[in-house]
Enzyme design. Structure first.
Site, short mmCIF file in Angstrom:
data_model
loop_
_atom_site.label_atom_id
_atom_site.label_comp_id
_atom_site.label_asym_id
_atom_site.label_seq_id
_atom_site.Cartn_x
_atom_site.Cartn_y
_atom_site.Cartn_z
N ARG A 1 -45.35 4.95 -19.68
CA ARG A 1 -44.63 4.54 -20.88
C ARG A 1 -44.37 5.76 -21.78
NH1 ARG A 1 -43.78 -0.42 -22.55
NH2 ARG A 1 -45.22 -1.42 -21.13
N MET B 1 -35.92 -4.63 -24.55
CA MET B 1 -37.15 -5.34 -24.20
C MET B 1 -38.21 -4.38 -23.65
SD MET B 1 -36.10 -8.10 -25.36
CE MET B 1 -37.09 -9.52 -24.93
N ARG B 2 -38.64 -3.48 -24.52
CA ARG B 2 -39.68 -2.51 -24.15
C ARG B 2 -40.73 -2.46 -25.26
NH1 ARG B 2 -40.51 -0.14 -19.60
NH2 ARG B 2 -41.39 1.63 -20.73
N ASN C 1 -25.78 -8.66 -29.81
CA ASN C 1 -26.06 -8.08 -31.14
C ASN C 1 -25.43 -6.70 -31.28
OD1 ASN C 1 -27.81 -9.79 -32.99
ND2 ASN C 1 -28.89 -10.03 -31.04
N GLU D 1 -28.15 -14.34 -35.87
CA GLU D 1 -28.48 -12.92 -35.63
C GLU D 1 -27.24 -12.06 -35.80
OE1 GLU D 1 -30.85 -11.95 -32.15
OE2 GLU D 1 -31.61 -13.99 -32.03
N HIS E 1 -35.61 -9.75 -34.20
CA HIS E 1 -36.51 -10.59 -33.41
C HIS E 1 -36.13 -12.05 -33.64
CE1 HIS E 1 -40.11 -11.66 -31.22
NE2 HIS E 1 -40.37 -12.54 -32.17
C1 GAR Z 1 -31.77 -11.54 -29.13
O1 GAR Z 1 -31.99 -12.90 -29.35
C2 GAR Z 1 -32.84 -10.71 -29.81
O2 GAR Z 1 -33.26 -11.27 -31.03
C3 GAR Z 1 -33.93 -10.75 -28.80
O3 GAR Z 1 -33.28 -10.62 -27.55
C4 GAR Z 1 -31.97 -11.18 -27.65
C5 GAR Z 1 -30.98 -10.14 -27.18
O4 GAR Z 1 -29.69 -10.66 -27.10
N1 GAR Z 1 -34.88 -9.71 -29.02
C6 GAR Z 1 -36.19 -9.83 -28.78
O5 GAR Z 1 -36.70 -10.83 -28.31
C7 GAR Z 1 -37.02 -8.60 -29.15
N2 GAR Z 1 -38.40 -8.91 -29.28
P1 GAR Z 1 -28.43 -9.70 -27.00
O6 GAR Z 1 -28.72 -8.71 -25.87
O7 GAR Z 1 -27.29 -10.59 -26.68
O8 GAR Z 1 -28.28 -9.00 -28.32
#
Ligand code: GAR
Length: 197
Positions: free
Chosen positions: A69, A98-99, A14, A182, A117
């Site tokens: 945290r 992812m935090r 992303n 996304e 998300h």
């Molecule tokens: C993506 O699918 C994003 O939507 C998800 O992690 C992935 C990251 O992919 N995010 C979450 O789950 C947040 N709660 P990427 O590192 O290739 O962008």
């Protein structure tokens, strides 16, 4: 110039879609905005190498080096604030970061902190969204771009994309189909936000 700081923990696809859209669509001229930095809480995140290949400035702030945290989020806030400009505060884009964020962090960046998300929020906040959607018998899945509030995976919705769940899907085929969407909606939503921050 408005600075955009992208936070990642993993593959950074992303982040790449936003950085490439910024270049392709000339965000510097159109919105006076640029991706100023990509910050990861994991030194091994493959997205960091990708960001460097794209010519972006990268930083690592390892959450394991902090006792709490709150201490990590305070250091991260200081790091991000370095990218504020006299013209505008930084826009903070969570891209697979992812935090769980502290309320202090969220309120500091209120209105300029955005997340993507991999579900149609408010359904399936949290982890394992694709398996949970399949297990629930959902016929559609998707992704949501939202402003971040103190509650995990909640907040005003800026954009959504819907994909069908096929009988042949498992969590990974569904994740791949959602991820493609996304990459389409996140740059669009960030560009729109740049007009308002
Ligand atoms: C993506 O699918 C994003 O939507 C998800 O992690 C992935 C990251 O992919 N995010 C979450 O789950 C947040 N709660 P990427 O590192 O290739 O962008």
């Amino acid at each position: 110039m408005k600075n955009i700081v992208i936070l990642i923990s993993g593959s950074g696809s992303n982040m790449e879609s936003i950085a490439r859209a910024a270049q392709r669509e000339g965000w510097a001229g159109k919105y006076q905005a640029k991706v100023a930095a990509v910050i990861s809480n994991k030194a091994a995140a493959p997205g960091l190498a990708l960001a460097r290949e794209l010519g972006l400035h990268t930083e690592v702030l390892d959450h394991k080096a902090f006792d709490s945290r709150e201490a990590f989020d305070a250091a991260l806030t200081t790091l991000i604030d370095r990218f504020d400009t006299p013209q505008a505060p930084t826009l903070v884009v969570l891209a697979g970061f992812m935090r769980i964020l502290t309320p202090g962090f969220v309120s500091h960046f209120a209105g300029r902190l955005v997340n993507i998300h991999p579900s149609l929020l408010p359904a399936f906040a949290g982890l394992n969204t694709h398996q949970r959607a399949i297990d629930a018998g959902c016929q559609f899945a998707g992704a949501t771009v939202h402003l971040v509030t103190a509650e995990l995976d909640h907040g005003p919705i800026l954009a959504q994309a819907v994909v069908p769940i096929l009988a042949s899907d498992d969590a990974s085929t569904l994740a791949a189909r959602v991820l493609t969407q996304e990459h389409r909606i996140y740059p669009q939503a960030v560009a729109k936000l740049l007009l308002n921050v």
